[in-house]
Design an enzyme around this catalytic site. Sequence first.
Site, short mmCIF file in Angstrom:
data_model
loop_
_atom_site.label_atom_id
_atom_site.label_comp_id
_atom_site.label_asym_id
_atom_site.label_seq_id
_atom_site.Cartn_x
_atom_site.Cartn_y
_atom_site.Cartn_z
N HIS A 161 0.88 -1.11 -0.11
CA HIS A 161 0.14 0.15 0.07
C HIS A 161 0.83 1.03 0.02
O HIS A 161 0.39 2.49 0.15
CB HIS A 161 -1.09 0.12 1.04
CG HIS A 161 -0.71 -0.35 2.53
ND1 HIS A 161 -1.16 -1.04 3.29
CD2 HIS A 161 0.48 -0.05 3.10
CE1 HIS A 161 -0.57 -1.16 4.47
NE2 HIS A 161 0.58 -0.36 4.33
N ASN A 162 2.28 1.26 -0.07
CA ASN A 162 3.17 2.13 -0.51
C ASN A 162 3.91 1.86 -1.52
O ASN A 162 4.94 1.31 -1.57
CB ASN A 162 3.91 2.55 0.68
CG ASN A 162 3.40 3.48 1.79
OD1 ASN A 162 2.25 3.19 1.98
ND2 ASN A 162 4.12 3.85 2.70
N SER A 207 -8.18 -2.25 13.35
CA SER A 207 -7.24 -1.85 14.52
C SER A 207 -7.01 -3.06 15.16
O SER A 207 -7.51 -4.23 14.84
CB SER A 207 -7.78 -0.62 15.42
OG SER A 207 -8.74 -1.30 16.18
N HIS A 223 -6.18 2.17 3.20
CA HIS A 223 -5.27 1.34 3.55
C HIS A 223 -5.36 0.80 5.10
O HIS A 223 -4.56 0.20 5.71
CB HIS A 223 -3.55 1.53 3.46
CG HIS A 223 -3.06 2.59 4.31
ND1 HIS A 223 -3.81 3.51 4.59
CD2 HIS A 223 -2.03 2.39 5.01
CE1 HIS A 223 -2.99 4.30 5.69
NE2 HIS A 223 -2.09 3.56 5.99
#
Length: 472
Positions: free
Chosen positions: A338-339, A372, A394
Amino acid sequence: MAKFKINGKWLLGIGYPQGPVISVAMSVINTNYKHSTEDEVRELLLQVLAAPQDYLEHALLDKIAVKLYQEEVEKPAIIPLKEEAVPYTVYGASFIDEGAVKQMTGAVHLPVAVAGALMPDAHQGYGLPIGGVLATENAVIPYGVGVDIGCRMCLSIIDLPETVLTGQYDKFKKELESKTVFGAGGILKADKDDAVLDRKEFEEIPLLKRLKDKAVMQLGTSGSGNHFVEWGIVEVLDVENKLDLPPGRYVALLSHSGSRGMGAQVANEYTKLARELCPLPQHVQHLAYLDLNSEAGQEYWLAMNLAGDYASACHHLIHKRLIKAVGGNILLRVENHHNFAWKERYEGKDVIVHRKGATPAGEGVLGVIPGSMTAPGFIVRGRGYEQGLNSASHGAGRQMSRSKALKSITGHDLRAVLKEHGVTLIGGGLDEAPMAYKDINTVMAAQQELVDIIGRFTPKIVRMADPGPSED
DNA sequence: ATGTCC
């Protein structure tokens, strides 16, 4: 009156630029104006500074004027932004902070910008906001990818029923604690054989050559910050989900981490280079880009891809160790960066899509969006929505900065919410407490156009880096 | 995110 003696600090103080002109001015003044007062010298030097071109032939001040003039002429011209921005779509606008929107607005004015999108977990970052997606033409922005190149999710669904996890809870916990390596620096001492270390880029690109030792040492480690490894339960939600698994509940391992020190140094070195080669107006200077046809651009592209593969290898080693330790086999794996930046198509043309904290969501593409430590994460299938640049969030995204979380959440609060959800936490600081994050269900609701939910992951035993020295 | 400025 005491005799005035010029020095470099004084020159900088009146506005002279750092550089060769300082020593030239000192020598000229001390030779030719040694009987002048401070005020007279200041007046004179400010006049030269304001219009060096008028003093190029001056009998005494010409050397200063020439240096100033050279610096002005040689200073690279700031690249102008587009007058009219390219379009971008915002998802979940009502809970995205102003700073993130501002940064995205800057990004879509870049001369290389094609289109943008802001995901519902967006918040302010450095360069492109976290949760920002930007398509560009033939250019790559190191800080559009981010410092943690290839930061990614990896979910392994294991052929063990839920009762094995509940029945052997202590064993799962012990293995999670002993077979992961967290923290800044973090070195794994054994079990670090991977083909990624044999890649020729480590020999061919000088920066990577220097970083290889670090990469070898840190392979298979997790880092710190919001990174985690956790045991939990996956619920496969839908028989028509193309997951090739019957609906049901399975033990699963979920990890979140990136390319460690190696990726961070690649990011920082190439953004430094980009800022030299591509000077942009100050408010967007961290979005400096590299032309993909340039040597630097091609090198970054190779280094970024290697860092991505390295991050992937780290996850696979972590999963291999842990799943072997509890005696299971992998039924299915879902994973995604996701980066990162990818070569994709947008409205029929080739573009570079930067996702900085955004999940690829092309049609049919599977991804993992974590919630989370006490909220569910989701297995998603992309809907290929072009206006959202084939992307999704994300995660839930922060609703509290780290510092605010440290100030407002207590250890008691954290223990209470963990107990309420039946979650065991190993390590982890108050800045990563669930209350510091947005509600994942709200975030998912804001991106229904972008992804379908096909599975749910509920964390049970979570491992994170130990809290920093500023915490209890 | 990174031993948080080689």
